[in-house]
Design a protein around this motif. Structure first.
Motif, PDB file in Angstrom:
ATOM      1  N   VAL A   1       0.860  -1.185   0.000  1.00  0.00           N
ATOM      2  CA  VAL A   1       0.000   0.000   0.000  1.00  0.00           C
ATOM      3  C   VAL A   1       0.893   1.231   0.000  1.00  0.00           C
ATOM      4  CG1 VAL A   1      -1.738   1.272   1.303  1.00  0.00           C
ATOM      5  CG2 VAL A   1      -1.781  -1.230   1.291  1.00  0.00           C
ATOM      6  N   CYS A   2       0.666   2.123  -0.952  1.00  0.00           N
ATOM      7  CA  CYS A   2       1.396   3.388  -1.006  1.00  0.00           C
ATOM      8  C   CYS A   2       0.418   4.521  -0.741  1.00  0.00           C
ATOM      9  CB  CYS A   2       2.050   3.592  -2.372  1.00  0.00           C
ATOM     10  SG  CYS A   2       3.355   2.412  -2.727  1.00  0.00           S
ATOM     11  N   ARG A   3       0.844   5.450   0.086  1.00  0.00           N
ATOM     12  CA  ARG A   3      -0.002   6.582   0.466  1.00  0.00           C
ATOM     13  C   ARG A   3       0.694   7.869   0.037  1.00  0.00           C
ATOM     14  NH1 ARG A   3      -3.723   7.493   5.004  1.00  0.00           N
ATOM     15  NH2 ARG A   3      -3.822   9.732   5.278  1.00  0.00           N
ATOM     16  N   ARG A   4      -0.013   8.658  -0.732  1.00  0.00           N
ATOM     17  CA  ARG A   4       0.537   9.914  -1.223  1.00  0.00           C
ATOM     18  C   ARG A   4       0.426  10.992  -0.140  1.00  0.00           C
ATOM     19  NH1 ARG A   4      -1.334  12.743  -6.825  1.00  0.00           N
ATOM     20  NH2 ARG A   4       0.031  14.549  -6.681  1.00  0.00           N
ATOM     21  N   ASP A   5       1.480  11.773   0.012  1.00  0.00           N
ATOM     22  CA  ASP A   5       1.407  12.955   0.867  1.00  0.00           C
ATOM     23  C   ASP A   5       2.317  14.030   0.287  1.00  0.00           C
ATOM     24  OD1 ASP A   5       4.037  12.653   1.835  1.00  0.00           O
ATOM     25  OD2 ASP A   5       3.368  11.459   3.524  1.00  0.00           O
TER      26      ASP A   5
ATOM     27  N   PHE B   1      11.247   6.916   0.367  1.00  0.00           N
ATOM     28  CA  PHE B   1       9.790   6.981   0.473  1.00  0.00           C
ATOM     29  C   PHE B   1       9.339   6.301   1.760  1.00  0.00           C
ATOM     30  CE2 PHE B   1       5.640   5.025  -0.828  1.00  0.00           C
ATOM     31  CZ  PHE B   1       4.930   6.203  -0.954  1.00  0.00           C
ATOM     32  N   LYS B   2       8.473   6.963   2.521  1.00  0.00           N
ATOM     33  CA  LYS B   2       8.051   6.427   3.824  1.00  0.00           C
ATOM     34  C   LYS B   2       6.560   6.096   3.894  1.00  0.00           C
ATOM     35  CE  LYS B   2      12.126   6.991   5.564  1.00  0.00           C
ATOM     36  NZ  LYS B   2      13.037   5.967   5.180  1.00  0.00           N
ATOM     37  N   GLY B   3       5.775   6.539   2.918  1.00  0.00           N
ATOM     38  CA  GLY B   3       4.322   6.352   2.986  1.00  0.00           C
ATOM     39  C   GLY B   3       3.867   5.030   2.401  1.00  0.00           C
ATOM     40  N   PHE B   4       4.315   3.934   2.993  1.00  0.00           N
ATOM     41  CA  PHE B   4       3.945   2.621   2.450  1.00  0.00           C
ATOM     42  C   PHE B   4       3.708   1.630   3.572  1.00  0.00           C
ATOM     43  CE2 PHE B   4       8.492   2.331   3.085  1.00  0.00           C
ATOM     44  CZ  PHE B   4       8.679   1.042   3.535  1.00  0.00           C
ATOM     45  N   GLY B   5       3.020   0.557   3.223  1.00  0.00           N
ATOM     46  CA  GLY B   5       2.855  -0.583   4.106  1.00  0.00           C
ATOM     47  C   GLY B   5       3.010  -1.845   3.286  1.00  0.00           C
TER      48      GLY B   5
END
Length: 167
Positions: free
Chosen positions: A50-54, A153-157
């Motif tokens: 899962v990637c989350r954009r910010d 990149f840090k916005g992932f799970g």
């Protein structure tokens, strides 16, 4: 309101359990908030990223990892299972839970928790689309995982990766 997704529709009480992959972690009941619940619209053992954009993401990250707000990537072999899966969403009051991971929306409780109610969740692909989630299918998750881990990149799970196909 917090939630727990399960393939079992007969759980009267949630008793704290140890995680099999983290024996050093205390026994807890896991829950997720409504903003992040879409990350669980999959069969339990389905490997996914899962990637989350910010705002902190570079143009390179935008091109590499997603086009819209959130992107879930799963292996193509899971398509049929996802499309046929029925899940059960248990709802909890927030009381007794503490935030564990803000990025993922995870909460934990060290107490036994009684769900307020349970709902049937099917048509998982449709639910993802309705939430505006970009769903990607790939033959293998390893290249994406390696690209993410090699970046800043840090916005992932990364979920259930032990079930991903070996390259």
């Amino acid at each position: 309101m917090l939630f727990h997704f399960s393939e079992d529709n007969s759980i009267p009480l949630f008793v704290p359990k140890e995680k099999q992959n983290r024996p050093d972690f205390p026994a807890v009941v896991w829950a997720i908030d409504g903003e992040h619940e879409f990350t669980h619209f999959f069969p339990r053992d389905c490997p996914r990223i899962v990637c989350r954009r910010d705002e902190a993401k570079t143009d390179e990250h935008l091109q590499l990892f997603f086009n819209h707000t959130h992107a879930d990537t799963v292996e193509s072999d899971w398509y049929t299972r996802i499309s046929k899966q029925t899940l059960f969403r248990y709802s909890f009051d927030d009381e007794g839970f503490e935030l564990f991971d803000q990025t993922a929306g995870y909460y934990i409780s060290r107490q036994v928790v009684k769900p307020k109610f349970m709902e049937i969740y099917n048509n998982l692909l449709e639910r993802l689309i309705q939430k505006g989630i970009e769903l990607r299918f790939t033959t293998n998750l390893y290249p994406l995982r390696e690209a993410i881990l090699a970046s800043d990149f840090k916005g992932f799970g990364i979920h259930r990766f032990n079930n991903a196909k070996k390259p």
